[in-house]
Design an enzyme around this catalytic site. Structure first.
Site, PDB file in Angstrom:
ATOM      1  N   GLU A  22      52.008  47.674  26.699  1.00 22.13           N
ATOM      2  CA  GLU A  22      50.759  46.544  27.071  1.00 22.13           C
ATOM      3  C   GLU A  22      50.852  45.751  25.815  1.00 22.13           C
ATOM      4  O   GLU A  22      51.331  46.039  24.557  1.00 22.13           O
ATOM      5  CB  GLU A  22      49.447  47.446  26.577  1.00 22.13           C
ATOM      6  CG  GLU A  22      49.301  48.218  27.950  1.00 22.13           C
ATOM      7  CD  GLU A  22      47.386  48.347  28.074  1.00 22.13           C
ATOM      8  OE1 GLU A  22      46.955  47.462  26.971  1.00 22.13           O
ATOM      9  OE2 GLU A  22      47.083  49.196  28.648  1.00 22.13           O
ATOM     10  N   HIS A  69      48.020  44.786  31.717  1.00 25.26           N
ATOM     11  CA  HIS A  69      48.027  45.958  32.567  1.00 25.26           C
ATOM     12  C   HIS A  69      49.412  45.828  33.359  1.00 25.26           C
ATOM     13  O   HIS A  69      49.550  45.259  34.310  1.00 25.26           O
ATOM     14  CB  HIS A  69      47.127  45.942  33.553  1.00 25.26           C
ATOM     15  CG  HIS A  69      45.719  46.364  33.094  1.00 25.26           C
ATOM     16  ND1 HIS A  69      44.484  46.398  33.750  1.00 25.26           N
ATOM     17  CD2 HIS A  69      45.351  46.575  31.758  1.00 25.26           C
ATOM     18  CE1 HIS A  69      43.464  46.958  33.059  1.00 25.26           C
ATOM     19  NE2 HIS A  69      44.037  47.035  31.943  1.00 25.26           N
ATOM     20  N   ASP A  80      38.135  49.474  28.723  1.00 25.03           N
ATOM     21  CA  ASP A  80      38.062  48.178  28.452  1.00 25.03           C
ATOM     22  C   ASP A  80      36.547  47.764  28.490  1.00 25.03           C
ATOM     23  O   ASP A  80      36.457  46.725  27.682  1.00 25.03           O
ATOM     24  CB  ASP A  80      38.789  47.297  29.860  1.00 25.03           C
ATOM     25  CG  ASP A  80      40.580  47.606  29.830  1.00 25.03           C
ATOM     26  OD1 ASP A  80      40.772  48.101  28.659  1.00 25.03           O
ATOM     27  OD2 ASP A  80      41.061  47.631  30.582  1.00 25.03           O
TER      28      ASP A  80
HETATM   29 ZN    ZN Z   1      43.041  47.737  30.098  1.00 20.70          ZN
END
Ligand code: ZN
Length: 129
Positions: A22, A69, A80
Site C-alpha cells: 500500500e 488498495h 478506513d
Molecule cells: Zn483502505
C-alpha cells in the site's frame, strides 16, 4: 475542493510503484486545491499498518488522506472509515490499474464526493519575476 492534475498523477504513479504494498500519505492543500502529498515514512504493506502510521505524523496542516488498495477494490474498509472520521474531510483511495479513473474521493462519512481535477501552476510565484 479540487486537486492538481500533477498531484493526482504523482499519487497514481507512487501507488503503482508501491504495489503490491500500500501507498499512504496525507493530503495538503493550497487554497482549495490539493497540491501536496505528505508521505508517511516507514509504511509497511497491509491495510492496518498503512493506516496506523498516519497517526504518528507530527502536527501538519492537512485536508485529508490518500492511500492505495492494490486489489483494485476502492471501497473503504472499516478501518478506513474510522480514519476518515478522524483525519480531515477529503480521503482518496486509488486502486489498480492506477490510471486516471482509478481513484475515488470520499468525505469523512465514507460517502463518495466529486472533486475536480485542475491544471495548477506550481511555480506561479517565480514566474511573476
Ligand atoms: Zn483502505
Amino acid at each position: 475542493m479540487r486537486i492538481a492534475k500533477d498531484t493526482l498523477k504523482f499519487i497514481l504513479e507512487a501507488s503503482k510503484s508501491s504495489a503490491p504494498n500500500e501507498f499512504a500519505g496525507m493530503l495538503s492543500a493550497t487554497g482549495d486545491v490539493i497540491t501536496d502529498v505528505v508521505l508517511v515514512p516507514g509504511t509497511e504493506s497491509g491495510e492496518v499498518s498503512a493506516v496506523m502510521q498516519l497517526f504518528m505524523l507530527p502536527n501538519i496542516s492537512t485536508v485529508g488522506t490518500v492511500h492505495s488498495h492494490p486489489s483494485g477494490n476502492r471501497k473503504p474498509s472499516t478501518d478506513d472509515l474510522e480514519l476518515f472520521d478522524r483525519k480531515g474531510s477529503y480521503h482518496i483511495i486509488v486502486g489498480s490499474p492506477f490510471n486516471e479513473s482509478s481513484w475515488t474521493c470520499y468525505n469523512n462519512k465514507g460517502e463518495e464526493v466529486r472533486i475536480e481535477v485542475v491544471d495548477y501552476e506550481f511555480n506561479e510565484e517565480n514566474e511573476n519575476w
